[in-house]
Scaffold this active site. Sequence first.
Site, PDB file in Angstrom:
ATOM      1  N   GLN A  92       6.811  -1.345   7.642  1.00  0.00           N
ATOM      2  CA  GLN A  92       5.033  -0.478   6.984  1.00  0.00           C
ATOM      3  C   GLN A  92       4.593  -0.414   8.076  1.00  0.00           C
ATOM      4  OE1 GLN A  92       3.533  -2.882   3.147  1.00  0.00           O
ATOM      5  NE2 GLN A  92       4.823  -3.871   4.282  1.00  0.00           N
ATOM      6  N   ASN A  93       5.481  -1.121   9.259  1.00  0.00           N
ATOM      7  CA  ASN A  93       4.718  -0.652  10.590  1.00  0.00           C
ATOM      8  C   ASN A  93       5.197   0.751  11.395  1.00  0.00           C
ATOM      9  OD1 ASN A  93       4.406  -3.695  10.790  1.00  0.00           O
ATOM     10  ND2 ASN A  93       5.895  -5.177  11.477  1.00  0.00           N
ATOM     11  N   VAL A  94       4.032   0.316  11.884  1.00  0.00           N
ATOM     12  CA  VAL A  94       3.950   1.886  12.888  1.00  0.00           C
ATOM     13  C   VAL A  94       4.221   1.675  14.626  1.00  0.00           C
ATOM     14  CG1 VAL A  94       2.331   3.023  11.132  1.00  0.00           C
ATOM     15  CG2 VAL A  94       1.210   1.937  12.905  1.00  0.00           C
ATOM     16  N   HIS A 110       5.362   4.466   6.323  1.00  0.00           N
ATOM     17  CA  HIS A 110       4.467   4.994   6.824  1.00  0.00           C
ATOM     18  C   HIS A 110       4.036   5.190   8.530  1.00  0.00           C
ATOM     19  CE1 HIS A 110       2.252   0.667   4.046  1.00  0.00           C
ATOM     20  NE2 HIS A 110       3.240   1.832   3.461  1.00  0.00           N
ATOM     21  N   CYS A 121       0.010  23.518  11.905  1.00  0.00           N
ATOM     22  CA  CYS A 121       1.012  24.561  12.273  1.00  0.00           C
ATOM     23  C   CYS A 121       2.178  22.972  11.585  1.00  0.00           C
ATOM     24  CB  CYS A 121       1.706  24.655  13.481  1.00  0.00           C
ATOM     25  SG  CYS A 121       1.696  23.945  14.873  1.00  0.00           S
ATOM     26  N   CYS A 142      -0.492  25.591  18.902  1.00  0.00           N
ATOM     27  CA  CYS A 142      -1.908  26.891  17.672  1.00  0.00           C
ATOM     28  C   CYS A 142      -2.608  26.832  18.217  1.00  0.00           C
ATOM     29  CB  CYS A 142      -1.169  26.515  16.198  1.00  0.00           C
ATOM     30  SG  CYS A 142      -1.313  24.881  15.255  1.00  0.00           S
ATOM     31  N   GLY A 179       6.322 -11.440   6.651  1.00  0.00           N
ATOM     32  CA  GLY A 179       4.740 -10.725   7.751  1.00  0.00           C
ATOM     33  C   GLY A 179       4.330  -9.603   7.206  1.00  0.00           C
ATOM     34  N   THR A 180       4.387  -9.773   5.367  1.00  0.00           N
ATOM     35  CA  THR A 180       3.161  -9.050   4.442  1.00  0.00           C
ATOM     36  C   THR A 180       2.446  -9.653   3.928  1.00  0.00           C
ATOM     37  OG1 THR A 180       3.503  -6.661   3.322  1.00  0.00           O
ATOM     38  CG2 THR A 180       5.134  -7.955   2.796  1.00  0.00           C
TER      39      THR A 180
HETATM   40  C1  BJW Z   1       2.001 -13.674   9.142  1.00  0.00           C
HETATM   41  C2  BJW Z   1       2.145 -14.429  10.903  1.00  0.00           C
HETATM   42  C3  BJW Z   1       3.293 -14.232  11.154  1.00  0.00           C
HETATM   43  C4  BJW Z   1       0.819 -13.453   9.783  1.00  0.00           C
HETATM   44  N1  BJW Z   1       4.079 -14.187  11.046  1.00  0.00           N
HETATM   45  N2  BJW Z   1       3.996 -12.981   8.796  1.00  0.00           N
HETATM   46  C5  BJW Z   1      -0.367   0.981  -7.316  1.00  0.00           C
HETATM   47  C6  BJW Z   1      -2.043   0.133  -7.444  1.00  0.00           C
HETATM   48  C7  BJW Z   1      -3.055   0.015  -6.881  1.00  0.00           C
HETATM   49  C8  BJW Z   1      -3.564   0.912  -6.182  1.00  0.00           C
HETATM   50  C9  BJW Z   1      -2.697   1.768  -5.423  1.00  0.00           C
HETATM   51  C10 BJW Z   1      -1.105   2.003  -6.184  1.00  0.00           C
HETATM   52  N3  BJW Z   1      -0.492   2.494  -5.924  1.00  0.00           N
HETATM   53  C11 BJW Z   1      -0.517   4.000  -4.748  1.00  0.00           C
HETATM   54  C12 BJW Z   1      -2.701   2.986  -4.617  1.00  0.00           C
HETATM   55  C13 BJW Z   1      -3.532   2.766  -3.367  1.00  0.00           C
HETATM   56  C14 BJW Z   1      -2.841   2.256  -2.061  1.00  0.00           C
HETATM   57  C15 BJW Z   1      -2.849   0.572  -2.217  1.00  0.00           C
HETATM   58  O1  BJW Z   1      -1.708   0.528  -2.720  1.00  0.00           O
HETATM   59  N4  BJW Z   1      -3.728   0.368  -2.334  1.00  0.00           N
HETATM   60  C16 BJW Z   1      -4.256  -1.225  -2.673  1.00  0.00           C
HETATM   61  C17 BJW Z   1      -4.461  -1.458  -1.891  1.00  0.00           C
HETATM   62  C18 BJW Z   1      -4.987  -1.477  -3.246  1.00  0.00           C
HETATM   63  N5  BJW Z   1      -1.750   3.028  -1.328  1.00  0.00           N
HETATM   64  C19 BJW Z   1      -1.807   4.637  -1.090  1.00  0.00           C
HETATM   65  O2  BJW Z   1      -2.373   4.632  -0.926  1.00  0.00           O
HETATM   66  C20 BJW Z   1      -0.256   4.706  -0.830  1.00  0.00           C
HETATM   67  N6  BJW Z   1      -0.060   6.026  -1.027  1.00  0.00           N
HETATM   68  C21 BJW Z   1       0.480   6.265  -2.206  1.00  0.00           C
HETATM   69  O3  BJW Z   1       0.702   5.857  -3.084  1.00  0.00           O
HETATM   70  O4  BJW Z   1       0.114   7.178  -2.623  1.00  0.00           O
HETATM   71  C22 BJW Z   1       0.604   7.806  -4.287  1.00  0.00           C
HETATM   72  C23 BJW Z   1      -0.447   7.533  -4.981  1.00  0.00           C
HETATM   73  C24 BJW Z   1      -2.387   7.973  -3.878  1.00  0.00           C
HETATM   74  C25 BJW Z   1      -3.040   6.772  -4.362  1.00  0.00           C
HETATM   75  C26 BJW Z   1      -3.288   7.021  -5.337  1.00  0.00           C
HETATM   76  C27 BJW Z   1      -2.027   6.001  -6.641  1.00  0.00           C
HETATM   77  C28 BJW Z   1      -0.760   6.572  -6.070  1.00  0.00           C
HETATM   78  C29 BJW Z   1      -0.191   5.205   1.054  1.00  0.00           C
HETATM   79  C30 BJW Z   1      -0.319   3.564   1.196  1.00  0.00           C
HETATM   80  C31 BJW Z   1      -0.877   3.864   3.092  1.00  0.00           C
HETATM   81  C32 BJW Z   1      -0.854   2.549   4.038  1.00  0.00           C
HETATM   82  N7  BJW Z   1      -1.673   2.779   5.202  1.00  0.00           N
HETATM   83  C33 BJW Z   1      -1.800   1.746   6.668  1.00  0.00           C
HETATM   84  C34 BJW Z   1      -2.792   2.550   7.592  1.00  0.00           C
HETATM   85  C35 BJW Z   1      -1.205   2.608   7.884  1.00  0.00           C
HETATM   86  C36 BJW Z   1      -1.704   3.513   9.431  1.00  0.00           C
HETATM   87  C37 BJW Z   1      -2.200   2.652  10.637  1.00  0.00           C
HETATM   88  O5  BJW Z   1      -1.812   1.800  10.608  1.00  0.00           O
HETATM   89  O6  BJW Z   1      -3.028   3.705  11.270  1.00  0.00           O
HETATM   90  O7  BJW Z   1      -1.072   1.198   6.585  1.00  0.00           O
HETATM   91  S1  BJW Z   1      -3.111   0.582   5.563  1.00  0.00           S
HETATM   92  C38 BJW Z   1      -2.552  -0.689   6.659  1.00  0.00           C
HETATM   93  O8  BJW Z   1      -1.839  -1.814   5.067  1.00  0.00           O
HETATM   94  C39 BJW Z   1      -1.093  -0.406   7.335  1.00  0.00           C
HETATM   95  C40 BJW Z   1      -0.288  -1.678   6.444  1.00  0.00           C
HETATM   96  O9  BJW Z   1       1.572  -0.816   6.646  1.00  0.00           O
HETATM   97  C41 BJW Z   1      -0.393  -1.799   5.102  1.00  0.00           C
HETATM   98  C42 BJW Z   1       0.568  -3.129   4.624  1.00  0.00           C
HETATM   99  O10 BJW Z   1       0.006  -3.997   5.581  1.00  0.00           O
HETATM  100  P1  BJW Z   1       0.415  -5.712   5.677  1.00  0.00           P
HETATM  101  O11 BJW Z   1       1.405  -5.220   7.466  1.00  0.00           O
HETATM  102  O12 BJW Z   1       1.285  -5.896   4.739  1.00  0.00           O
HETATM  103  O13 BJW Z   1      -0.222  -5.712   7.038  1.00  0.00           O
HETATM  104  P2  BJW Z   1      -2.007  -7.585   6.397  1.00  0.00           P
HETATM  105  O14 BJW Z   1      -2.420  -7.283   7.382  1.00  0.00           O
HETATM  106  O15 BJW Z   1      -1.836  -7.264   5.121  1.00  0.00           O
HETATM  107  O16 BJW Z   1      -0.676  -9.454   5.940  1.00  0.00           O
HETATM  108  C43 BJW Z   1      -0.361  -9.333   7.488  1.00  0.00           C
HETATM  109  C44 BJW Z   1       0.554 -10.348   6.477  1.00  0.00           C
HETATM  110  O17 BJW Z   1       1.536 -11.166   7.467  1.00  0.00           O
HETATM  111  C45 BJW Z   1      -0.359 -11.750   5.661  1.00  0.00           C
HETATM  112  O18 BJW Z   1       0.298 -12.564   4.786  1.00  0.00           O
HETATM  113  C46 BJW Z   1      -0.008 -12.626   7.376  1.00  0.00           C
HETATM  114  O19 BJW Z   1      -0.442 -13.654   6.348  1.00  0.00           O
HETATM  115  C47 BJW Z   1       0.681 -12.478   7.684  1.00  0.00           C
HETATM  116  N8  BJW Z   1       1.021 -13.178   8.429  1.00  0.00           N
HETATM  117  N9  BJW Z   1       1.196 -13.993  11.421  1.00  0.00           N
HETATM  118  C48 BJW Z   1       4.871 -13.513   9.430  1.00  0.00           C
HETATM  119  N10 BJW Z   1       2.804 -14.973  12.629  1.00  0.00           N
HETATM  120 ZN    ZN Z   2      -0.253  23.391  15.278  1.00  0.00          ZN
END
Ligand code: BJW
Ligand code: ZN
Length: 236
Positions: A92-94, A110, A121, A142, A179-180
């Site tokens: 999920q990381n960028v 992501h 474009c 563009c 780590g998610t």
């Molecule tokens: C360690 C550690 C160490 C710490 N070692 N571990 C169904 C139900 C409800 C809602 C939805 C659903 N389907 C879709 C949705 C809407 C939405 C969603 O999921 N919302 C929920 C939050 C409720 N999803 C979307 O909108 C997605 N699109 C989609 O589904 O399209 C169709 C659709 C749309 C609308 C409605 C229905 C369908 C798109 C999601 C895009 C997420 N984008 C981001 C930003 C990316 C760009 C950027 O970087 O700026 O992605 S948000 C952010 O969260 C980023 C991450 O990839 C993502 C996940 O986070 P992650 O990686 O889990 O990080 P953290 O910080 O949450 O957790 C860190 C973890 O590490 C923790 O557990 C720590 O304990 C641990 N940790 N130190 C190991 N040393």
């Molecule tokens: Zn362009």
Amino acid sequence: MSEPIPGPVAVLTGAGISAESGVPTFRGEGGLWRNFRPEQLATPEAFRRDPALVWEWYDWRRGLIDSCAPNAAHETLAEMEAALPDLTLITQNVDGLHQAAGSHNVLELHGNIWRTRCTGCGRVSEDRQVLLPEIPPRCPECGALLRPDVVWFGESLPLEVLDAAWAAAACCRLMLVVGTSAVVQPAASLPLVALRNGARLVEVNPAETPLSAQAHEILRGPAAEVLPEWWRKREP
Ligand code: BJW
Ligand code: ZN
């Protein structure tokens, strides 16, 4: 001696794997969203409202990530890919740190912070400049606004990437989830797909997540410490 790794392996990583490299996570202590509201920065509406503000946030994060190097957990996953016949790394990381560590078979759900996409474009380009000379940047072809080539809330994930991730989750015998917080969909469903198809689930996270109750094994600790140790015991 620990049991060997069974069949195809899928790995799902999140921000926590890069935490020990110095990249902030999103949620929780020290997370990016303690200071910034996601709906103000990581949505298409936010970008339409104030592209310069959104780009300033991404420009700052690009600078931060640029100063970070892969850690032992990224390196372990690259070693696993080289040693095992079938491993798919879904992230999920960028930040691009998996590729920097030497992983090749990486599915970026992501997007990638080092790419831009033209809102006019559609041209996608790699851009490694830190810091950007112009904010918000514009397309050299563009003249329309460029956006980061990442997936914001409410946007669809790249279909081919999601399909490949789904297929890898469905056919793996072992899924490592590293780590998610496992709250963002559809990524958070991938381990459930693996479980439904009989895979063994191993979670690597210092904190409990909604997945923990279903994991067969939990490595409770920072990924850069516990993942290399786990792999050393199983390395073929
Ligand atoms: C360690 C550690 C160490 C710490 N070692 N571990 C169904 C139900 C409800 C809602 C939805 C659903 N389907 C879709 C949705 C809407 C939405 C969603 O999921 N919302 C929920 C939050 C409720 N999803 C979307 O909108 C997605 N699109 C989609 O589904 O399209 C169709 C659709 C749309 C609308 C409605 C229905 C369908 C798109 C999601 C895009 C997420 N984008 C981001 C930003 C990316 C760009 C950027 O970087 O700026 O992605 S948000 C952010 O969260 C980023 C991450 O990839 C993502 C996940 O986070 P992650 O990686 O889990 O990080 P953290 O910080 O949450 O957790 C860190 C973890 O590490 C923790 O557990 C720590 O304990 C641990 N940790 N130190 C190991 N040393
Ligand atoms: Zn362009």
